[in-house]
Structure formats: C-alpha cells, structure tokens
Write a protein that holds these residues in place. Sequence first.
Motif, PDB file in Angstrom:
ATOM      1  N   PRO A   4      10.596  35.007  -3.600  1.00 46.11           N
ATOM      2  CA  PRO A   4      10.841  36.000  -2.909  1.00 46.11           C
ATOM      3  C   PRO A   4      12.182  35.861  -1.760  1.00 46.11           C
ATOM      4  O   PRO A   4      13.056  34.975  -1.367  1.00 46.11           O
ATOM      5  CB  PRO A   4      10.276  34.781  -1.693  1.00 46.11           C
ATOM      6  N   GLY A   5      12.514  37.612  -1.967  1.00 47.49           N
ATOM      7  CA  GLY A   5      14.051  37.906  -0.875  1.00 47.49           C
ATOM      8  C   GLY A   5      14.196  39.384  -1.327  1.00 47.49           C
ATOM      9  O   GLY A   5      12.944  40.159  -2.074  1.00 47.49           O
ATOM     10  N   ASP A   6      14.287  39.954  -0.126  1.00 46.77           N
ATOM     11  CA  ASP A   6      14.937  41.658  -0.600  1.00 46.77           C
ATOM     12  C   ASP A   6      15.552  41.671  -1.442  1.00 46.77           C
ATOM     13  O   ASP A   6      16.183  41.086  -2.077  1.00 46.77           O
ATOM     14  CB  ASP A   6      15.931  41.764   0.880  1.00 46.77           C
ATOM     15  N   ALA A   7      15.313  42.893  -1.539  1.00 39.63           N
ATOM     16  CA  ALA A   7      16.066  43.349  -2.955  1.00 39.63           C
ATOM     17  C   ALA A   7      16.595  44.910  -2.654  1.00 39.63           C
ATOM     18  O   ALA A   7      16.001  45.639  -1.442  1.00 39.63           O
ATOM     19  CB  ALA A   7      15.070  43.823  -4.125  1.00 39.63           C
ATOM     20  N   VAL A   8      18.359  45.083  -2.579  1.00 38.81           N
ATOM     21  CA  VAL A   8      18.125  46.414  -2.964  1.00 38.81           C
ATOM     22  C   VAL A   8      19.298  46.975  -3.744  1.00 38.81           C
ATOM     23  O   VAL A   8      19.394  46.293  -4.719  1.00 38.81           O
ATOM     24  CB  VAL A   8      20.136  46.322  -2.284  1.00 38.81           C
ATOM     25  N   LEU A   9      18.484  48.294  -4.178  1.00 35.36           N
ATOM     26  CA  LEU A   9      17.951  49.215  -5.303  1.00 35.36           C
ATOM     27  C   LEU A   9      18.443  50.277  -4.956  1.00 35.36           C
ATOM     28  O   LEU A   9      18.624  50.571  -4.248  1.00 35.36           O
ATOM     29  CB  LEU A   9      16.654  48.729  -6.175  1.00 35.36           C
ATOM     30  N   ALA A  10      19.187  50.848  -6.958  1.00 34.37           N
ATOM     31  CA  ALA A  10      19.790  51.891  -7.176  1.00 34.37           C
ATOM     32  C   ALA A  10      18.531  52.843  -7.484  1.00 34.37           C
ATOM     33  O   ALA A  10      17.150  51.580  -8.420  1.00 34.37           O
ATOM     34  CB  ALA A  10      21.071  52.467  -7.621  1.00 34.37           C
ATOM     35  N   THR A  11      18.212  53.936  -7.810  1.00 33.95           N
ATOM     36  CA  THR A  11      17.154  54.776  -8.162  1.00 33.95           C
ATOM     37  C   THR A  11      17.714  55.221  -9.766  1.00 33.95           C
ATOM     38  O   THR A  11      17.319  56.512  -9.651  1.00 33.95           O
ATOM     39  CB  THR A  11      16.964  56.126  -7.968  1.00 33.95           C
ATOM     40  N   THR A  47      31.909  63.891 -15.292  1.00 37.76           N
ATOM     41  CA  THR A  47      30.726  64.281 -14.958  1.00 37.76           C
ATOM     42  C   THR A  47      29.893  62.614 -14.960  1.00 37.76           C
ATOM     43  O   THR A  47      30.216  61.851 -16.061  1.00 37.76           O
ATOM     44  CB  THR A  47      29.369  65.832 -15.912  1.00 37.76           C
ATOM     45  N   VAL A  48      29.571  62.320 -13.456  1.00 34.72           N
ATOM     46  CA  VAL A  48      28.376  61.054 -13.604  1.00 34.72           C
ATOM     47  C   VAL A  48      27.129  60.630 -12.410  1.00 34.72           C
ATOM     48  O   VAL A  48      27.721  61.873 -11.873  1.00 34.72           O
ATOM     49  CB  VAL A  48      29.928  59.519 -13.153  1.00 34.72           C
ATOM     50  N   VAL A  49      26.489  60.087 -12.533  1.00 34.82           N
ATOM     51  CA  VAL A  49      25.315  59.876 -11.765  1.00 34.82           C
ATOM     52  C   VAL A  49      26.214  59.161 -10.735  1.00 34.82           C
ATOM     53  O   VAL A  49      26.477  57.635 -11.599  1.00 34.82           O
ATOM     54  CB  VAL A  49      24.046  59.722 -12.794  1.00 34.82           C
ATOM     55  N   ALA A  50      26.308  58.702  -9.581  1.00 32.27           N
ATOM     56  CA  ALA A  50      27.077  57.919  -8.874  1.00 32.27           C
ATOM     57  C   ALA A  50      26.122  56.973  -8.384  1.00 32.27           C
ATOM     58  O   ALA A  50      25.208  58.166  -8.057  1.00 32.27           O
ATOM     59  CB  ALA A  50      27.887  58.424  -8.138  1.00 32.27           C
ATOM     60  N   GLN A  51      26.574  55.919  -8.400  1.00 33.02           N
ATOM     61  CA  GLN A  51      25.896  54.909  -7.350  1.00 33.02           C
ATOM     62  C   GLN A  51      26.672  54.833  -6.143  1.00 33.02           C
ATOM     63  O   GLN A  51      27.508  55.393  -5.640  1.00 33.02           O
ATOM     64  CB  GLN A  51      24.921  53.563  -7.422  1.00 33.02           C
ATOM     65  N   ASP A  52      25.752  54.425  -4.951  1.00 34.23           N
ATOM     66  CA  ASP A  52      26.767  54.119  -3.724  1.00 34.23           C
ATOM     67  C   ASP A  52      26.856  52.580  -3.458  1.00 34.23           C
ATOM     68  O   ASP A  52      25.752  52.120  -2.455  1.00 34.23           O
ATOM     69  CB  ASP A  52      25.436  54.577  -2.526  1.00 34.23           C
ATOM     70  N   PRO A  53      27.118  52.119  -3.936  1.00 35.56           N
ATOM     71  CA  PRO A  53      27.720  50.653  -3.763  1.00 35.56           C
ATOM     72  C   PRO A  53      28.452  49.860  -2.148  1.00 35.56           C
ATOM     73  O   PRO A  53      27.511  49.159  -1.927  1.00 35.56           O
ATOM     74  CB  PRO A  53      28.869  50.319  -4.467  1.00 35.56           C
ATOM     75  N   VAL A  54      28.919  51.267  -1.648  1.00 35.55           N
ATOM     76  CA  VAL A  54      29.135  51.178  -0.540  1.00 35.55           C
ATOM     77  C   VAL A  54      28.349  50.839   0.568  1.00 35.55           C
ATOM     78  O   VAL A  54      27.780  49.960   1.222  1.00 35.55           O
ATOM     79  CB  VAL A  54      30.119  51.914   0.020  1.00 35.55           C
ATOM     80  N   MET A  55      27.142  51.688   0.091  1.00 38.39           N
ATOM     81  CA  MET A  55      25.605  52.074   1.128  1.00 38.39           C
ATOM     82  C   MET A  55      24.932  50.848   0.891  1.00 38.39           C
ATOM     83  O   MET A  55      24.124  49.988   1.357  1.00 38.39           O
ATOM     84  CB  MET A  55      24.870  52.624   0.958  1.00 38.39           C
ATOM     85  N   MET A  56      25.294  50.711  -1.161  1.00 41.05           N
ATOM     86  CA  MET A  56      24.646  48.882  -1.464  1.00 41.05           C
ATOM     87  C   MET A  56      24.993  47.551  -0.717  1.00 41.05           C
ATOM     88  O   MET A  56      23.310  47.090  -0.331  1.00 41.05           O
ATOM     89  CB  MET A  56      24.190  48.905  -3.200  1.00 41.05           C
ATOM     90  N   GLY A  57      26.140  47.786  -0.342  1.00 43.63           N
ATOM     91  CA  GLY A  57      26.505  46.547   0.188  1.00 43.63           C
ATOM     92  C   GLY A  57      26.037  46.646   1.380  1.00 43.63           C
ATOM     93  O   GLY A  57      25.835  45.048   1.643  1.00 43.63           O
ATOM     94  N   ARG A  58      26.784  47.253   2.409  1.00 37.86           N
ATOM     95  CA  ARG A  58      26.010  47.815   3.723  1.00 37.86           C
ATOM     96  C   ARG A  58      24.553  46.858   3.814  1.00 37.86           C
ATOM     97  O   ARG A  58      24.204  46.747   4.731  1.00 37.86           O
ATOM     98  CB  ARG A  58      26.211  48.697   4.672  1.00 37.86           C
ATOM     99  N   THR A  59      23.814  47.936   2.887  1.00 31.96           N
ATOM    100  CA  THR A  59      22.135  47.762   3.504  1.00 31.96           C
ATOM    101  C   THR A  59      21.239  46.246   3.213  1.00 31.96           C
ATOM    102  O   THR A  59      21.222  45.400   4.009  1.00 31.96           O
ATOM    103  CB  THR A  59      21.287  48.373   2.303  1.00 31.96           C
ATOM    104  N   ALA A  60      22.394  45.296   2.100  1.00 30.96           N
ATOM    105  CA  ALA A  60      22.471  44.204   1.223  1.00 30.96           C
ATOM    106  C   ALA A  60      23.052  43.238   2.691  1.00 30.96           C
ATOM    107  O   ALA A  60      22.026  42.458   2.914  1.00 30.96           O
ATOM    108  CB  ALA A  60      23.212  43.748  -0.207  1.00 30.96           C
ATOM    109  N   PRO A  97      19.899  56.131  -3.205  1.00 30.72           N
ATOM    110  CA  PRO A  97      19.934  56.851  -4.087  1.00 30.72           C
ATOM    111  C   PRO A  97      21.138  57.264  -4.807  1.00 30.72           C
ATOM    112  O   PRO A  97      21.545  57.093  -4.434  1.00 30.72           O
ATOM    113  CB  PRO A  97      19.296  58.160  -3.175  1.00 30.72           C
ATOM    114  N   THR A  98      21.326  57.812  -6.391  1.00 31.84           N
ATOM    115  CA  THR A  98      22.025  58.387  -6.675  1.00 31.84           C
ATOM    116  C   THR A  98      22.469  59.329  -7.002  1.00 31.84           C
ATOM    117  O   THR A  98      21.687  60.609  -5.944  1.00 31.84           O
ATOM    118  CB  THR A  98      21.382  57.067  -8.489  1.00 31.84           C
TER     119      THR A  98
END
Length: 355
Positions: free
Chosen positions: A167-174, A299-312, A333-334
Amino acid sequence: MPTERTSGSRGRGRPTMNDVARVARVSLKTVSRVVNGEENVSPVLVAQVQSAIKLLNYSPDIGASTLRRSDRRTEMIALLLTDVGNPFSAALHRTVENEARTRGVHVITGSLDECSARERELARSITMRRADGLIMVPVSPDQSYLATELRVDTPVVFVDRPGVGFPGDAVLATNVIGATEATRHLIEHGHRRIACLSDDARIPTARLRRDGYLAGLRAAGIAPDDRLIVADLHSETLVESCVTGLFHRPDPPTALFTAQNLVTVGAVRALRRLGLHRTVALVGFDDFPLADLLEPAVTVVAQDPVMMGRTAAQALFHRIDGDTAPPAEHWIPTTLIRRGSGELRPHTAGHTADR
C-alpha cells in the motif's frame, strides 16, 4: 490503551535484534556485541548469533545506536529512481530535495537501473539508515517484499509507476492520454505510417504509451502495422540501428513516435545522419535538454517532473505527519509542445535513406 500492530495490515516488519536473540538463545547484549564486532564474545556464541542472523535474514539498523528524537524521526527520507542521470529523474530528484529542504529533511538517493535485485537491496539499506519515508520509481514487478524490508509504518509513495503488492500513494502521469494525443497530432498532419519506438516492454509506462499509440490509430481507423512497432530499445545505439533499418525498407514510415526521451535522442541522431530530419515527422514522449534548439526543434509530449516530484514529496510528508487515509492516486497531466518536428507533413514522393 495502545496496541501493537500485527501482521494483519502491513506485516510484522523486519526482524530485530530481539528476534535474533530469541532464535540464537542468547541475551540481547550478546547479539549487540556480535553485531558491533566486539571481541569479548566466545566463538560458540558468535556462531549461534551468526546462524540466527542468516536464518532470519537480519540486517543491522545503522541508526539504532545513535540518539533519537522523541518522535523517533531521523529527518531523512529516501528517493529511489531508475537512473539519477536521466533528465526526467534528475528533475524529480531536485524537486523532492527542494521540498525536503524546507522542512530541514535530508534526502538519500539511489539509482535502480531497472534491476529488481538492486531495488530490494537499496530498500534494505534505507531501513538500516532509518529513513522516515520512501519515494520510489518501482522497477520490479512486485513490491510486497517491502512489508518485511521496511520498518513498520514507514510510508511509501510510488512515482511514475504504480507499486504492486504494497500500500502506498502513487503519483502518475497521464501516459495513455499523452501518447494518444501525440499519435493523433501526427495523423492530423497527414501521416498514416507512424512507427512507435519504445524502451523495455516490461516497464509499465512503455506499455501504457504503446497502448495510447494504438488507441490513436484505432480512433482514426488506421490498422496498426506490427513491423512499425519496436520495443526493447535499451540504448541509443539500438535506436539508431532500428531507425536506419526502418528507412531501408521499401515502405518506410513517414513519422516516428518515440516513447521515451533517450529513445527520442537516438532517433534524432539517426534521422540527422540519414538526412531525413526535415522530412520525417517526430514526436517524442518526455522532454529533454536542448530539444528546442535543434533544427527542426523537437515536438514532445512533456511530463511535468517538477509537479510530480512536489506532489510525491508532499504526499510523503503528509503520511509522515500522521495522515492515515487510504492510499491515493495523483494524476499529473502531460502537455503536447509543438516545436516543428511533429508538424512536418509527409512528402508525396516518399523518402528513402541514402544507401
């Protein structure tokens, strides 16, 4: 009256020195002397303790002999990433570190290199250092071992990929949505033969991005061509070889969807070497340094590692502070960033690499 937590929720936890003493049939003080390498212990007792340690798979707690705070915190958390050198992982690391610094908390970090054994080894090392919590990008197919490797009630937050069996929280990209958007973008610019290149097919994110690619094709009524779907591209060299092979076929793709940033880098190099970087469209998943400075820019589909790290980090600190709500999933979201390479239209005459 407080009760001791049993194995019904998170497991009994790692074996302790008391467990070793009980199995070895010696005193706790004797176990302590053996573990600390003191010489005033008889060889017979040393053998008994070492046998119990091996039987229980016990590892010493580095912080056990140090003075502890009254709230039993070490003001230290752990962060396990696939590869600290990867730009995505590096951004995650820096953000978690920044969040931790505001609380006076130190971060210990390790790279897992997609190795299940290394994941378990580092998880055990974290317990020895009595980390208050763990943020990890899981690489093994099952994290149920954490119930015995971690101290009881050590919170875990999974990031980028969901954990399994613990069991653990999860921070995931779309991932599916982002890959679908990338494929649809290429289709809207006239492409029908779109190759999908990805890394290790065992990685959940690689599978999800392939699923998004296939969903984009299906939505446009385009039948997928298995010859254009290539996985397990573990290095830039393999990517370059794959791309070269695709464009020496009689029916090459007119566009590439690359499902990971290092795969994108390898594809860009191959296209430039083949002289096709201005005629073959390319959309990559994950941004990378200097992508906007190439010609054409990528052209890229960018994740948001800053938001993912902050949320985690925030989710972990909430747990450390006593939040006992059920584990939650946090979706980040990406974003499709149009720069030029993904907006190239197919040449009517097709294209063939120079031979």
